[in-house]
Design an enzyme around this catalytic site. Structure first.
Site, mmCIF file in Angstrom:
data_model
loop_
_atom_site.group_PDB
_atom_site.id
_atom_site.type_symbol
_atom_site.label_atom_id
_atom_site.label_comp_id
_atom_site.label_asym_id
_atom_site.label_seq_id
_atom_site.Cartn_x
_atom_site.Cartn_y
_atom_site.Cartn_z
ATOM 1 N N GLY A 63 4.372 6.010 -0.580
ATOM 2 C CA GLY A 63 4.075 4.497 0.238
ATOM 3 C C GLY A 63 4.456 3.644 -0.761
ATOM 4 O O GLY A 63 4.653 3.917 -1.864
ATOM 5 N N GLN A 64 4.483 2.425 -0.126
ATOM 6 C CA GLN A 64 4.902 0.964 -0.951
ATOM 7 C C GLN A 64 4.297 -0.069 -0.243
ATOM 8 O O GLN A 64 4.019 -0.099 1.163
ATOM 9 C CB GLN A 64 6.580 0.876 -1.195
ATOM 10 C CG GLN A 64 6.790 -0.423 -1.754
ATOM 11 C CD GLN A 64 8.159 -0.317 -2.346
ATOM 12 O OE1 GLN A 64 8.931 0.821 -1.980
ATOM 13 N NE2 GLN A 64 8.891 -1.314 -2.882
ATOM 14 N N GLY A 65 3.717 -0.905 -1.148
ATOM 15 C CA GLY A 65 3.150 -2.226 -0.654
ATOM 16 C C GLY A 65 3.429 -3.413 -1.602
ATOM 17 O O GLY A 65 4.091 -3.306 -2.579
ATOM 18 N N GLY A 66 2.542 -4.421 -1.220
ATOM 19 C CA GLY A 66 2.806 -5.511 -2.276
ATOM 20 C C GLY A 66 2.141 -5.275 -3.662
ATOM 21 O O GLY A 66 2.772 -6.121 -4.447
ATOM 22 N N GLY A 68 2.698 -2.570 -5.283
ATOM 23 C CA GLY A 68 3.603 -1.579 -5.938
ATOM 24 C C GLY A 68 4.093 -0.432 -5.142
ATOM 25 O O GLY A 68 3.859 -0.423 -3.942
ATOM 26 N N SER A 69 4.381 0.618 -5.750
ATOM 27 C CA SER A 69 4.494 1.931 -4.943
ATOM 28 C C SER A 69 3.649 3.219 -5.518
ATOM 29 O O SER A 69 3.229 3.315 -6.495
ATOM 30 C CB SER A 69 6.047 2.520 -5.506
ATOM 31 O OG SER A 69 7.008 1.249 -5.189
ATOM 32 N N VAL A 70 3.409 4.077 -4.712
ATOM 33 C CA VAL A 70 2.723 5.292 -4.900
ATOM 34 C C VAL A 70 3.443 6.651 -4.785
ATOM 35 O O VAL A 70 4.213 6.617 -3.812
ATOM 36 C CB VAL A 70 1.537 5.465 -3.807
ATOM 37 C CG1 VAL A 70 0.525 6.500 -4.013
ATOM 38 C CG2 VAL A 70 0.736 4.160 -3.582
ATOM 39 N N LYS A 84 -0.264 5.353 -8.464
ATOM 40 C CA LYS A 84 -0.039 4.011 -7.884
ATOM 41 C C LYS A 84 0.703 3.299 -9.145
ATOM 42 O O LYS A 84 -0.136 3.098 -10.087
ATOM 43 C CB LYS A 84 -1.379 3.248 -7.608
ATOM 44 C CG LYS A 84 -1.031 2.018 -7.031
ATOM 45 C CD LYS A 84 -2.207 0.915 -6.886
ATOM 46 C CE LYS A 84 -3.118 1.492 -5.744
ATOM 47 N NZ LYS A 84 -4.448 0.542 -5.621
ATOM 48 N N ASP A 182 -13.072 -5.813 -0.261
ATOM 49 C CA ASP A 182 -11.792 -5.392 0.660
ATOM 50 C C ASP A 182 -11.983 -4.264 1.192
ATOM 51 O O ASP A 182 -11.063 -3.360 1.305
ATOM 52 C CB ASP A 182 -10.523 -5.345 -0.369
ATOM 53 C CG ASP A 182 -9.224 -5.754 0.555
ATOM 54 O OD1 ASP A 182 -9.450 -6.170 1.514
ATOM 55 O OD2 ASP A 182 -8.225 -5.461 0.209
#
Length: 254
Positions: A63-66, A68-70, A84, A182
């Site tokens: 996966g990827q998000g704000g 970085g990437s996993v 991560k 969070d």
């Protein structure tokens, strides 16, 4: 003849001093100093070449998000892991320090296990146990007007109970009260038996007690943030902020 070398020497020393002052508090230095202070409590530290080896040179992206990437990987003993790889480091790296220092010293069945980390210059990575069933959000939110994965009410109840136990441990089971800030479905991972594990401690704060605390600005994700973080008219910020976020999560599960 003797004056010129002296002037050049003074200019060289002045330039060297300016360079050192500029780089004295670089983000990577700050992170390294904090890591050195906490090293007794932290999990194993890996080098970047080791990270490339255990991920097969970042072959399988999960996966990827704000942030970085996993990537999926495997430790040298065969255990499946999720790495991560954080995006380009900014600021002081406080989120990275929070995650390493907080999760690295706690152990609970409903808290994700941090197995290691990497910090070399501006490169930072976190190594977690692999959660084959992903995050809770994909089981409770509609995608393309349908749910791809359905869980029984009994299973959802067990998941909700596990999350509650994890939050209680953070607030009461550690030497210091840990406020997550969070709590949301995206930060609840599920293992092969759908046992929930709270993850992502980048915004976490330590508090000596469960009493109120002072924050500069709000922490968390819009929609899950307790009113106390937005306006002091609703009261002071405390561990109840996590309880509020958990309540929103429960509503979404239902």
């Amino acid at each position: 003849f003797g004056i010129v070398p002296r002037i050049l020497g003074i200019l060289f020393l002045a330039r060297l001093l300016i360079y050192k002052l500029k780089n004295k508090y670089s983000p990577s230095d700050n992170v390294e100093k904090l890591l050195q202070k906490c090293q007794i409590l932290m999990p194993r530290r890996y080098s970047y070449p080791e990270i490339k080896i255990i991920t097969g040179h970042f072959k399988e992206k999960l996966g990827q998000g704000g942030f970085g990437s996993v990537f999926k990987g495997s430790l040298f003993d065969g255990r499946a892991i999720a790495v991560k790889l954080l995006g380009k480091a900014k600021g002081t790296g406080q989120d990275f320090i929070n995650e390493v220092a907080t999760i690295g010293r706690i152990h609970h069945v409903n808290i994700v296990c941090l197995l290691g980390f990497c910090s070399e210059g501006m490169t930072r990575a976190l190594i977690y146990e692999f959660m084959p069933n992903g995050s809770l959000d994909k089981y409770i939110f509609l995608r393309n007007n349908r749910r791809n994965h359905l869980l029984s009410w009994e299973m959802l109840y067990k998941i909700a109970l596990g999350i509650a136990r994890g939050i209680e441990y953070l607030h009461r089971g550690c030497d210091m009260c840990i406020l997550h800030f969070d709590i949301k479905p995206h930060n609840v991972l599920l293992d092969e038996y759908f046992c929930p594990k709270i993850s992502d401690f980048g915004l976490a704060k330590l508090s000596p007690t469960q009493n109120t605390m002072t924050l500069s600005g709000y922490r968390g994700t819009i929609g899950y943030i307790a009113p106390q973080q937005v306006s002091r008219n609703f009261g002071r910020v405390s561990y109840k902020s996590d309880v509020y976020s958990f309540g929103i999560l429960l509503l979404q599960v239902v």
